[in-house]
Design an enzyme around this catalytic site. Structure first.
Site, PDB file in Angstrom:
ATOM      1  CG  ASP A 230     -13.197  -1.611   0.073  1.00 41.95           C
ATOM      2  OD1 ASP A 230     -12.647  -2.614   0.010  1.00 41.95           O
ATOM      3  OD2 ASP A 230     -12.716  -0.587  -0.858  1.00 41.95           O
TER       4      ASP A 230
ATOM      5  CG  ASP B 236      -2.018  -0.924   1.236  1.00 50.35           C
ATOM      6  OD1 ASP B 236      -2.165  -1.817   0.218  1.00 50.35           O
ATOM      7  OD2 ASP B 236      -2.985  -1.032   1.860  1.00 50.35           O
TER       8      ASP B 236
END
Length: 249
Positions: free
Chosen positions: A134, A8
């Site tokens: 998500d 990330d």
């Protein structure tokens, strides 16, 4: 089930967030290129890269990030700030193995139908599109997990399937970055509702015990990030697991 290591990126740094909160970040003293090379040199051929700035509409990372990605021979699953059909097409044509679409697919009702139409005659492109789901308490979140969608989870899955998209990356935000175990209950519900989906699990994996637990279900792959950076799962363990997973296909 295949393990995909995660990288990330936030402000050009390798980080992990806790519960998707940009204010709860752990920054690691390693460059993007170094992390990619570390995985490659240890036999990993597939990585998951998320541009966290891009997820919020800030594309300051993209030029340098793409230059790094273009230099690797590894398969890359990429997401963060994909807003147009042209972006998706350009990324796939450039060799990105899978492109993750999230916010635009949720907020723009025309995006997925247009994407489906654009790729109807392109061999295997639908298989290279990943729909990000998500979730927090079964509510779909988007825009870097800062906004909530009124669309019900299973209705959204059904919509995507009807348009020919079947690969889903599902992250339980309450689990993400906490090393507290994967969202087994959520994945069970998704697979019970739609057994045909190709599900990628994400969030909460803390050890190989969690990997063994996930492997009991028809989950295609699992993204692992913080557990690697915190030395709870070694790259050698990932390599050994993935070799066995490939040999069983």
């Amino acid at each position: 089930m295949y393990i995909i290591p995660a990288i990330d990126i936030l402000d050009g740094k390798v980080v992990r967030l806790r519960e998707g909160d940009y204010n709860q970040k752990t920054e690691y003293d390693v460059s993007i290129a170094e992390m990619i090379e570390k995985y490659r040199s240890n036999g990993t051929d597939f990585i998951h890269i998320i541009d966290l700035n891009g997820a919020k509409g800030d594309f300051s990372n993209q030029k340098s990030l793409f230059e790094i990605i273009k230099k690797t021979e590894m398969k890359v699953q990429y997401g963060g700030g994909i807003r147009t059909i042209e972006q998706v097409t350009n990324l796939l044509d450039a060799g990105i193995h899978r492109v993750i679409v999230g916010t635009q697919a949720i907020t723009n009702p025309d995006f997925l139908p247009s994407l489906s139409e654009a790729f109807a005659k392109k061999d295997d492109y639908a298989n290279r599109i990943v729909i990000a789901i998500d979730v927090l308490d079964e509510v779909i979140k988007y825009s870097g997990w800062m906004e909530s969608s009124p669309i019900k989870l299973m209705d959204y899955v059904d919509k995507c399937l009807s348009l020919g998209f079947f690969r889903f990356l599902c992250t339980d935000i309450s689990k993400d970055g906490k090393l507290g175990g994967a969202a087994i209950d959520l994945y069970e519900k998704l697979l019970e509702h739609s057994p045909m989906i190709k599900l990628i699990a994400s969030g909460g994996v803390s050890s190989m015990d969690d990997i063994y637990e996930l492997a009991k279900y028809p989950i295609r792959s699992v993204v692992v990030g913080k557990a690697i950076y915190e030395n709870r799962i070694s790259i050698e363990e990932i390599k050994e697991w993935n070799l066995k997973a490939l040999s069983s296909i």
